[in-house]
Design a protein around this motif. Sequence first.
Motif, PDB file in Angstrom:
ATOM      1  N   MET A  41       0.833  -1.216   0.000  1.00 23.37           N
ATOM      2  CA  MET A  41       0.000   0.000   0.000  1.00 23.37           C
ATOM      3  C   MET A  41       0.853   1.245   0.000  1.00 23.37           C
ATOM      4  O   MET A  41       0.513   2.259  -0.620  1.00 23.37           O
ATOM      5  N   ARG A  42       1.997   1.212   0.733  1.00 20.74           N
ATOM      6  CA  ARG A  42       2.883   2.382   0.764  1.00 20.74           C
ATOM      7  C   ARG A  42       3.459   2.652  -0.615  1.00 20.74           C
ATOM      8  O   ARG A  42       3.557   3.790  -1.048  1.00 20.74           O
ATOM      9  N   ARG A  43       3.774   1.603  -1.352  1.00 25.83           N
ATOM     10  CA  ARG A  43       4.353   1.799  -2.671  1.00 25.83           C
ATOM     11  C   ARG A  43       3.287   2.170  -3.705  1.00 25.83           C
ATOM     12  O   ARG A  43       3.571   2.892  -4.656  1.00 25.83           O
ATOM     13  N   ILE A  44       2.086   1.662  -3.521  1.00 29.29           N
ATOM     14  CA  ILE A  44       1.000   2.083  -4.427  1.00 29.29           C
ATOM     15  C   ILE A  44       0.726   3.565  -4.280  1.00 29.29           C
ATOM     16  O   ILE A  44       0.546   4.296  -5.269  1.00 29.29           O
ATOM     17  N   LEU A  45       0.680   4.042  -3.017  1.00 30.70           N
ATOM     18  CA  LEU A  45       0.384   5.459  -2.754  1.00 30.70           C
ATOM     19  C   LEU A  45       1.622   6.332  -2.804  1.00 30.70           C
ATOM     20  O   LEU A  45       1.535   7.545  -2.554  1.00 30.70           O
ATOM     21  N   ASN A  46       2.826   5.733  -3.058  1.00 32.02           N
ATOM     22  CA  ASN A  46       4.074   6.487  -3.206  1.00 32.02           C
ATOM     23  C   ASN A  46       4.410   7.248  -1.932  1.00 32.02           C
ATOM     24  O   ASN A  46       4.692   8.449  -1.949  1.00 32.02           O
ATOM     25  N   LEU A  47       4.345   6.556  -0.737  1.00 34.33           N
ATOM     26  CA  LEU A  47       4.658   7.166   0.547  1.00 34.33           C
ATOM     27  C   LEU A  47       6.101   6.837   0.919  1.00 34.33           C
ATOM     28  O   LEU A  47       6.660   5.809   0.525  1.00 34.33           O
ATOM     29  N   PRO A  48       6.773   7.727   1.727  1.00 36.58           N
ATOM     30  CA  PRO A  48       8.177   7.477   2.120  1.00 36.58           C
ATOM     31  C   PRO A  48       8.251   6.349   3.144  1.00 36.58           C
ATOM     32  O   PRO A  48       7.298   6.055   3.857  1.00 36.58           O
ATOM     33  N   GLU A  49       9.427   5.705   3.211  1.00 35.89           N
ATOM     34  CA  GLU A  49       9.660   4.632   4.173  1.00 35.89           C
ATOM     35  C   GLU A  49       9.721   5.202   5.576  1.00 35.89           C
ATOM     36  O   GLU A  49      10.295   6.283   5.798  1.00 35.89           O
ATOM     37  N   PRO A  50       9.149   4.523   6.578  1.00 33.04           N
ATOM     38  CA  PRO A  50       9.221   5.039   7.961  1.00 33.04           C
ATOM     39  C   PRO A  50      10.635   4.904   8.522  1.00 33.04           C
ATOM     40  O   PRO A  50      11.376   3.990   8.202  1.00 33.04           O
ATOM     41  N   LYS A  51      11.015   5.867   9.400  1.00 30.15           N
ATOM     42  CA  LYS A  51      12.337   5.850  10.038  1.00 30.15           C
ATOM     43  C   LYS A  51      12.318   4.918  11.233  1.00 30.15           C
ATOM     44  O   LYS A  51      11.353   4.841  11.958  1.00 30.15           O
ATOM     45  N   SER A  52      13.425   4.222  11.434  1.00 29.63           N
ATOM     46  CA  SER A  52      13.529   3.286  12.554  1.00 29.63           C
ATOM     47  C   SER A  52      14.731   3.629  13.413  1.00 29.63           C
ATOM     48  O   SER A  52      15.838   3.843  12.903  1.00 29.63           O
ATOM     49  N   ARG A  90      -2.344  -0.618  -8.466  1.00 34.65           N
ATOM     50  CA  ARG A  90      -2.437   0.633  -9.214  1.00 34.65           C
ATOM     51  C   ARG A  90      -3.531   0.548 -10.292  1.00 34.65           C
ATOM     52  O   ARG A  90      -4.274   1.507 -10.516  1.00 34.65           O
ATOM     53  N   GLY A  91      -3.624  -0.608 -10.958  1.00 36.11           N
ATOM     54  CA  GLY A  91      -4.668  -0.750 -11.970  1.00 36.11           C
ATOM     55  C   GLY A  91      -6.068  -0.661 -11.390  1.00 36.11           C
ATOM     56  O   GLY A  91      -6.948   0.001 -11.944  1.00 36.11           O
ATOM     57  N   VAL A  92      -6.283  -1.323 -10.245  1.00 41.39           N
ATOM     58  CA  VAL A  92      -7.594  -1.239  -9.599  1.00 41.39           C
ATOM     59  C   VAL A  92      -7.918   0.179  -9.168  1.00 41.39           C
ATOM     60  O   VAL A  92      -9.037   0.672  -9.329  1.00 41.39           O
ATOM     61  N   LEU A  93      -6.902   0.869  -8.600  1.00 39.99           N
ATOM     62  CA  LEU A  93      -7.117   2.240  -8.137  1.00 39.99           C
ATOM     63  C   LEU A  93      -7.472   3.153  -9.293  1.00 39.99           C
ATOM     64  O   LEU A  93      -8.426   3.949  -9.219  1.00 39.99           O
ATOM     65  N   TRP A  94      -6.727   3.058 -10.410  1.00 44.92           N
ATOM     66  CA  TRP A  94      -7.037   3.899 -11.558  1.00 44.92           C
ATOM     67  C   TRP A  94      -8.376   3.514 -12.191  1.00 44.92           C
ATOM     68  O   TRP A  94      -9.084   4.367 -12.733  1.00 44.92           O
ATOM     69  N   GLY A  95      -8.746   2.224 -12.140  1.00 43.12           N
ATOM     70  CA  GLY A  95     -10.056   1.828 -12.653  1.00 43.12           C
ATOM     71  C   GLY A  95     -11.203   2.442 -11.876  1.00 43.12           C
ATOM     72  O   GLY A  95     -12.194   2.894 -12.439  1.00 43.12           O
ATOM     73  N   VAL A  96     -11.059   2.468 -10.531  1.00 44.07           N
ATOM     74  CA  VAL A  96     -12.089   3.097  -9.704  1.00 44.07           C
ATOM     75  C   VAL A  96     -12.206   4.580 -10.010  1.00 44.07           C
ATOM     76  O   VAL A  96     -13.307   5.143 -10.117  1.00 44.07           O
ATOM     77  N   VAL A  97     -11.034   5.256 -10.177  1.00 43.53           N
ATOM     78  CA  VAL A  97     -11.062   6.691 -10.492  1.00 43.53           C
ATOM     79  C   VAL A  97     -11.721   6.927 -11.845  1.00 43.53           C
ATOM     80  O   VAL A  97     -12.542   7.850 -12.015  1.00 43.53           O
ATOM     81  N   ALA A  98     -11.385   6.106 -12.855  1.00 43.95           N
ATOM     82  CA  ALA A  98     -11.980   6.271 -14.176  1.00 43.95           C
ATOM     83  C   ALA A  98     -13.485   6.025 -14.154  1.00 43.95           C
ATOM     84  O   ALA A  98     -14.263   6.752 -14.781  1.00 43.95           O
ATOM     85  N   LEU A  99     -13.936   4.999 -13.418  1.00 41.14           N
ATOM     86  CA  LEU A  99     -15.368   4.713 -13.328  1.00 41.14           C
ATOM     87  C   LEU A  99     -16.132   5.857 -12.673  1.00 41.14           C
ATOM     88  O   LEU A  99     -17.220   6.233 -13.113  1.00 41.14           O
ATOM     89  N   ALA A 100     -15.549   6.414 -11.613  1.00 40.48           N
ATOM     90  CA  ALA A 100     -16.207   7.555 -10.953  1.00 40.48           C
ATOM     91  C   ALA A 100     -16.297   8.747 -11.886  1.00 40.48           C
ATOM     92  O   ALA A 100     -17.315   9.458 -11.933  1.00 40.48           O
TER      93      ALA A 100
END
Length: 404
Positions: free
Chosen positions: A8-19, A108-118
Amino acid sequence: MSTFKTVMRRILNLPEPKSDKNAAPAQQQPAAPAPAPVQTPPAPAGLQQWADAAARLQAQDGGPVRATDASAGQQPLPGSPGKPSAGQLPWQIEDENSGTKFAVKVGRGVLWGVVALAAITGIRSWIWTPEPPKPVPTKVDSGPNYPIQEAQAVAARFARAYLTWDDADPQARADALSRDMPKGTDTTTGWNSKGRQEVVVAQPGSVSVLADKRARVRVDVLVKGPASAAQPKQDDKQDDKKTDDKKKDDKPKPSTTKWMGLEVPVVQASGRIVVTGQPGIVGVPASGPSVADPETKPADMAFSQRTRDVIEEFFKKYATGEPDAVAAPGAYIPALPAGMTPGGVRNWSVDEGSGTERVGTAVINWQLGDAELEQTYRVKVARVTSAQGAERWQVSEVHGGLTP
């Protein structure tokens, strides 16, 4: 769970958490003696930009950085805890496995499909406004209609019995009235049992429906009775008085006929119509209301003159019972009753038009015994062609009156 978060982090292009798991133990350990500086070879050319980025990150975190040549890479001071050694990157480059890559692509394909359908659904709603739902018609139970024909039949029969009387047989009238009145009603009241009158015609008319299954029926009645104001005609003087008196006694009294209206109150009870009480005699209109004259159409005088002989011949055959002899093929025109003799065509006028069928108005004089009667007809003529090519006009329809 960690794999789902990573995907999910890579789909949404979020940074890696610091440890900071490795930082706390390093702070508790005693400082080790500073090792001798080691000359680190420069970073490979392909990783030089990542080494520079690592040096900038170390500088931002406050760690000591040794000023060296850019080509040799940034090096931390000896003894810095938790810091990578010189020439090493602060992270480890790992290749993603095929499953992770596939999950990222599918997500990513599912996410873009939902956006296109809306987006498509929203645009469609702007262009094609959905029709509002049609209201469901409300059913109203008005109950069965009033039995108009039965009410007219009962009122006409009652009117005939009510306006017929004979002092020689008063019980006949009472028995006739009892058929259409409630049981136990005294049918002898309302008449003084004198005189004589008979009904010739009883014609039911309008029915006014009232509340509680009640109605009022209009009946027009033609009655025949003695002339109240007429006086017996005096015979001429006779020599024999007894003979004259005998003629007067044998001479029938004059009578007259007249129309009168009768309004009869009725009610529907126990599945039939009965008369609820005494009716009332009302007047009959002396004339109808005023109406507009029928519209006259322009006449084709030339065609009217050309077909006048056809109309005269048809009405002669029409009176003698042989209209089929001169009618158009396929036309069915019943013959007139016997005793009518055509007195001639007074007028024949064909409406303007064209085609193989034309309509006109014929005014005919008929002889009925000694009387002469004028009649108006609407006549349709059709053009008929013979096998040799000859053409003539023949009557195909006849209707009485000035109807279109």
